[in-house]
Scaffold this motif. Structure first.
Motif, PDB file in Angstrom:
ATOM      1  N   GLN A 412      -3.843   3.550  17.636  1.00 37.75           N
ATOM      2  CA  GLN A 412      -4.698   2.455  18.115  1.00 37.75           C
ATOM      3  C   GLN A 412      -6.147   2.610  17.645  1.00 37.75           C
ATOM      4  O   GLN A 412      -6.786   1.620  17.296  1.00 37.75           O
ATOM      5  N   GLY A 415      -6.779   1.033  14.440  1.00 35.73           N
ATOM      6  CA  GLY A 415      -6.588  -0.410  14.276  1.00 35.73           C
ATOM      7  C   GLY A 415      -5.472  -0.692  13.281  1.00 35.73           C
ATOM      8  O   GLY A 415      -4.492   0.076  13.200  1.00 35.73           O
ATOM      9  N   GLY A 416      -5.613  -1.754  12.513  1.00 36.58           N
ATOM     10  CA  GLY A 416      -4.568  -2.133  11.564  1.00 36.58           C
ATOM     11  C   GLY A 416      -4.193  -1.024  10.597  1.00 36.58           C
ATOM     12  O   GLY A 416      -3.028  -0.891  10.207  1.00 36.58           O
ATOM     13  N   MET A 417      -5.150  -0.197  10.248  1.00 35.35           N
ATOM     14  CA  MET A 417      -4.865   0.914   9.327  1.00 35.35           C
ATOM     15  C   MET A 417      -3.873   1.907   9.941  1.00 35.35           C
ATOM     16  O   MET A 417      -3.154   2.595   9.214  1.00 35.35           O
ATOM     17  N   PHE A 419      -1.230   1.277  11.424  1.00 36.59           N
ATOM     18  CA  PHE A 419       0.156   0.821  11.242  1.00 36.59           C
ATOM     19  C   PHE A 419       0.630   1.010   9.800  1.00 36.59           C
ATOM     20  O   PHE A 419       1.809   0.841   9.500  1.00 36.59           O
ATOM     21  N   ILE A 420      -0.304   1.342   8.927  1.00 39.66           N
ATOM     22  CA  ILE A 420       0.025   1.581   7.514  1.00 39.66           C
ATOM     23  C   ILE A 420       0.384   3.062   7.364  1.00 39.66           C
ATOM     24  O   ILE A 420      -0.387   3.921   7.772  1.00 39.66           O
TER      25      ILE A 420
END
Lengths: 596, 596
Positions: A412, A415-417, A419-420
């Motif tokens: 978390q 952030g979006g990173m 999930f990569i």
């Protein structure tokens, strides 16, 4: 992103909370001083940081592979394992008569933490080998010890635990693998074992399988299980590996995480029977296996702390670097590094507080184990053994449960990173997910905490721990300030919650087992939170006393303890409510199966 | 394991908690009766269960692939999308003048839930298309509407949202993509956008990108952002797709989950500029994007419920089938299905209670949205709009946060099998992990809850909700029994906790923003727990009244609500403690950056 061992915190805990000076007074541990610990930990930090940490993401990207019975580990693992053995790391806590360093568990535990932070998948192999060594030391014949222990302790051979079968997961009464005596002292073993960690691999010259099986006339259920040693290669008279034994890896699993660690399905005896040697006495296999498992359970708890630490370091580094948005308090006109945003800070502090609290509890437990095994006073040994035994399911269950949350927060923060996959945070989230399952699920730890650890001694060990918390509460009273006030009131409430639940368990387990066991995991988590919080309270006091020596480090410790008090300890009361006040927990069991 | 839509629960919530009869009195929704809902939901259940659910694991095993700018989706997705369009599923809640079915959000929401339960990766494409439709309906010119809306609503073309850039994640003030007017009413767009869901794929004839960009003289920051429509293929006069526009997919991401959903890096204007059309007025792009985002945020909350439901169904099925160990209460001599073990039951009940509570809250919110948009009374519209707006960050933040826990419990119920990818439980754990991140992280939802939804109206919407909870508390008092007693006392405590936190937020946000924002996510979770618990309390009352009609279903509902009261609502008080009693939350922010 590599890994830097949290040496300051480890040494602080070893010294101030687990009292290594006391461990160094035990017979055989005279050299185990803080200086020794520091020297060992420095070396461990170097080896794990430089050799194993960079291989962690490699193992995830290029898992172990199976081809025609042969398992090939990730490139670099074999060489790293050679270095691991040569460095003496397999032998840290094992007896010197078989080539080990005979250091206390209190020094071995941070080494194990580092190994797992650096590379959880790799670390599983030594972890299982430790278990095999423990079992042989406890129950092996002199001949088996002489033949197998030096090679295992040297890191030339590795060990496995073979419990699970397709029809028997946690329920070992269902074990069907059979061992037929050959009249020459050996047995032929037949059966299928699944979920065997490092059951087959290419890192060692030989693999020593410890296998639960039944002899022909064994009683049914868990009382008819014996423990056998089944080597991958037979061992020649000169100790070198000889002919291939009849145990073969038929496949490995495709897993969510710890992908570099091969999880094998092993077939014993498809070509006439695998030669095995009885360990200890017939039908006492479960007892010996529990020795291995207790050691392994503690180590899996340390894995939880290890993966939490690594996830925390990765998230903290990202949060310092990633610039995004202005601060909510208007303190800057430009975008700032996200570590300045309150919720990112809350997440990092949560990760940090949970990790430090669990570490402190585990290391303190390790010191109890050392005293339980090495004190020359029987009563002292018994007292510390009881507390250690009480703490093992908590260390295993709580450190692993919290590690999933910590790894998830690590995602978390990114952030979006997060999930990569390339970022690495997701690997920790996947890897951590096994920890609450293997070596006994959290529910199994919780059952152990209730049955063997709370009810069996009538709550004596639990009350001994509660009395120690009372001493800490009294000591907190001697200090002033918001941090101490918060800790005192939260720990007092947590202590009361734990005491109430212990009473509830003692009063109801026999008469209304369902009421107790529906709250079993809640009890375990409550114990984990309160006992970790207690260690953070002790840390706070020690940090105040030592403050001048390293103000920045000790201030951070006090702040982290304060955070633990305000943000984590309050959960104890909610957990108590869901156990004690729920009036028999009828709602948990009220549905019929077909209503699901 | 396939998916069976929980139609009974969906219809119960639509009817009893969200009051569809009231929605059907609104102008334009005269046909939206319970019978209509039932007919639509039955069809949706069939389509999603038969066509999309079996493709879920396929998409995970065989993710979308990129080759030379072309993205190929999982085999079967393209045909499924055709069927999705032909079935009219894209148009459920969109206006009939552009080919939609114009049904209320209250009926569309369970359809969206089913779609996401069946196949989260697939569902993202329609979800983003819904957002594009909303934005065009709100701000598009008649010409743009006529040209694009029918194809989007028909499910022939799909839509995307292009916000994020490499340097600008959540912080849109940093957007650099530029749009240069060409003097003919069109623009040339140049820039790089990342994390674009279904930014490129092979399922539709055309892709309609909605892109945030700056015109040459735009003011700095978020006030200088405009919204542009950039089609993948230019649209001919007859409406057919024409020449390729200058927007290209340069790569897709390697992700933890939702692997079938291609997450694209899009390059605009590398070959002379991508032709774009201004939507609405210049510099109002953020405002329009918020319309899309608010719709998308609600839908992502529904995704959380959807993945929770699927994970629950998978875990319940496994728990009924897997036989292991004897019951702790001695009620059987043989091993039993693990659903009979107390901790497995606790996990399943937790999964079920969280999912049902979040579903009820989301559907009730959908009904508020319908009234807010369709009532002929302005005051009624405003009242319901305010409550809906208050609930959106809670539905998004809470439903997704809890979905990670639910999916994780789903793994745990499976034991060792949960860690093996073939089982499917691990996919939900991976898939769910994006939901608290995209369309605004939980912290961003929490900031919205504090700033725009609590402080801006002086707490009016929050107090309106609290007053409704009071009415439910009074109604609970009219009933007897352990379940009602437990719910009344827990909900009362939860309501008090929420009210205290709302007051704390109102009193301190201006004067001490850090004290409030360090507790922002705790406030959101507290609201999620209390408001879901409140809906479970309402469900309990309704179930008692309707009991004779379906005793098994309503008993299960009452038991699940009772469980929610005993095991989930108590967390509210712990969350309150960590916000209000922590005296400014100094411990969260006290460390210097270099102390991490």
């Amino acid at each position: 992103m590599t890994y830097a061992a949290p040496l300051k915190d480890m040494l602080f805990v070893i010294d101030e909370l687990a009292n290594i000076a006391n461990v160094a007074t035990l017979p055989g541990f005279e050299d185990a001083t803080l200086e020794t610990a520091q020297a060992v930990l420095d070396e461990a930090a170097k080896f794990n940081g430089e050799v194993l940490a960079p291989l962690n993401i490699e193992g995830d990207k290029h898992p172990s592979t199976w081809h025609d019975g042969v398992v090939t580990t990730t490139a670099g693992f074999k060489d790293a394992f050679r270095q691991f053995g040569e460095g003496g790391w397999q032998g840290v806590m094992h007896p010197s008569e078989f080539g080990g360093q005979a250091l206390p568990k209190l020094i071995a535990t941070p080494c194990i933490e580092m190994l797992n932070s650096a590379n959880l998948s790799f670390a599983l192999c030594p972890l299982l080998t430790d278990g095999a060594i423990e079992a042989l030391l406890t129950a092996g014949s002199d001949n088996l010890k002489a033949r197998y222990l030096p090679k295992l302790i040297e890191g030339k051979w590795t060990g496995t635990m073979n419990l699970t079968e397709p029809q028997a997961g946690s329920d070992l009464a269902l074990v069907r693998t059979r061992a037929e005596p050959q009249g020459d002292g050996t047995y032929k073993v037949f059966g299928t074992k699944i979920f065997i960690t490092y059951g087959e691999h290419d890192m060692a010259e030989n693999i020593v399988h410890l296998v639960l099986a039944r002899t022909p006339d064994a009683p049914e259920g868990v009382k008819g299980i014996s423990l056998f040693l089944v080597p991958k290669f037979m061992v020649n008279e000169d100790g070198s590996p000889g002919a291939r034994n009849d145990v073969h890896c038929v496949s490995i699993e495709h897993k969510l995480g710890i992908k570099a660690s091969p999880t094998a399905v092993l077939q014993f005896g498809d070509h006439g029977g695998a030669t095995g040697y009885l360990i200890g006495e017939e039908n006492r296999g479960l007892e010996y296996m529990f020795i291995m498992m207790n050691a392994a359970r503690f180590a899996v708890g340390v894995q939880g702390i290890a993966v939490s630490e690594r996830a925390y370091q990765l998230a903290a580094a990202y949060a310092k670097e990633r610039v995004q948005s202005r601060p909510v308090d208007g303190s800057a006109k430009q975008s700032v590094a996200i570590i300045h945003h309150p919720d990112v800070r809350r997440m990092l502090m949560t990760m940090r507080a949970l990790t430090e609290g669990a570490r402190a509890l585990a290391y303190v437990a390790a010191a109890h184990s050392d005293i339980a095994h090495h004190s020359d006073d029987a009563a002292t040994r018994a007292d510390h053994a009881a507390i250690y035994e009480y703490l093992v399911p908590v260390v295993k269950g709580w450190s692993t449960e919290m590690s999933i949350d910590v790894a998830s927060l690590g995602v978390q923060v990114h952030g979006g990173m997060g999930f990569i996959e390339e970022t690495g945070a997701a690997q920790h989230y996947r890897d951590a997910r096994i920890l609450t399952i293997y070596e006994g699920t959290t529910a199994i730890q919780a059952n152990d905490l209730i049955g063997r650890k709370t009810v069996r001694d009538g709550g004596a060990a639990a009350r001994a721990v509660l009395a120690q918390i009372d001493a800490t509460l009294a000591a907190l009273k001697q200090h002033d300030g918001a941090a101490f006030d918060a800790m005192h009131s939260r720990l007092q409430a947590g202590r009361a919650a734990l005491a109430n639940v212990v009473d509830f368990v003692l009063q109801n387990t026999k008469s209304d087992p369902n009421a107790v066991f529906t709250g079993s995991v809640a009890y375990l988590k409550l114990a984990g939170i309160v006992l970790s919080g207690w260690q953070m309270a002790r840390a706070m006091i020690a940090a105040t006393q030592k403050h001048a020596a390293d103000p920045s480090f000790y201030d951070a410790k006090i702040t982290t303890a304060h955070f633990f008090a305000d943000h984590i300890l309050p959960q104890a009361v909610a957990l108590e409510a869901s156990i004690v006040s729920a009036k028999g927990n009828r709602s948990v069991l009220a549905l019929d199966v077909d209503q699901f």
